[in-house]
Design a protein around this motif. Sequence first.
Motif, PDB file in Angstrom:
ATOM      1  N   HIS A 146      -0.411  -2.524   1.111  1.00  0.00           N
ATOM      2  CA  HIS A 146      -0.517  -2.122  -0.287  1.00  0.00           C
ATOM      3  C   HIS A 146      -1.926  -1.616  -0.597  1.00  0.00           C
ATOM      4  N   THR A 150      -2.701   2.317  -1.519  1.00  0.00           N
ATOM      5  CA  THR A 150      -3.327   2.636  -2.805  1.00  0.00           C
ATOM      6  C   THR A 150      -4.624   3.410  -2.594  1.00  0.00           C
ATOM      7  N   TYR A 154      -5.635   7.367  -3.862  1.00  0.00           N
ATOM      8  CA  TYR A 154      -6.825   7.698  -4.643  1.00  0.00           C
ATOM      9  C   TYR A 154      -7.754   8.635  -3.866  1.00  0.00           C
ATOM     10  N   HIS A 228      -2.264   4.542  -9.972  1.00  0.00           N
ATOM     11  CA  HIS A 228      -1.116   4.604  -9.072  1.00  0.00           C
ATOM     12  C   HIS A 228      -0.496   3.208  -8.937  1.00  0.00           C
ATOM     13  N   GLN A 229       0.825   3.160  -8.824  1.00  0.00           N
ATOM     14  CA  GLN A 229       1.538   1.881  -8.764  1.00  0.00           C
ATOM     15  C   GLN A 229       2.453   1.852  -7.538  1.00  0.00           C
TER      16      GLN A 229
END
Length: 235
Positions: A146, A150, A154, A228-229
């Motif tokens: 995760h 992420t 970015y 962002h998710q």
Amino acid sequence: MAVDLGEDSDRRPGVGGVDGETIENAKLRGPISLRSRDRAVTAEDYEQIVIEAAPEVARVRAVPASEVADAGAVRILVVPVAPDVDGRLEFDQLVPAEETLARITSRLDECRVIGARIVVEPPVYRGITVVAKIQARRKVNPTRLHTQATKALYAYFHPISGGPDGTGWPFGRPVQIGEVYSVLQALPGTELVQDVRLFGADPISGQRGTATQRLELDPNALVFSYEHQLMVEPG
């Protein structure tokens, strides 16, 4: 903040001169001579002068008068150096300091040709939010994946150091949902990218638009990653 240099700014008579030279030498020396006389003629001239005047600028784009709706104006789009944490930026980091804009304005006022009007400002930023679900490979720590996923998003959708070449998102380049799949699938711990949704987002308020497969950018705009998710399922 935008700074506009109009036609009535300081005008100075030309001074000095050089000995005559052959036509062939003049062809070779022409561009160099223009710069040595501190005159901005082409978009590249403007950009080089800005970089020299303000080393704290990360990127600069000069939009010629022919591409600007306001006839006769040249837009100078300035992106400041902005330290990030794992690719994350605060939006206000992308707004040039007033002192920087003032110094650039003063320098260009000395260099512009008579009649040229200059507007110095930051570019428009198009916020984007990625919502995605990925499955980790067996024995891969979901929490670590995760974090890596992420960070990768970015880093890729970054106005200064992102994009396909890692030199900053190209001005005006649309964002394709397929690129999100590619970024996430390229991670060593990813088994499968199960779902991706791409949203436009207001970089100030964070308000999202509707999900889309392709996010268009204005010709001289840049992307800005906003929250962002990700969801990571264990393998």
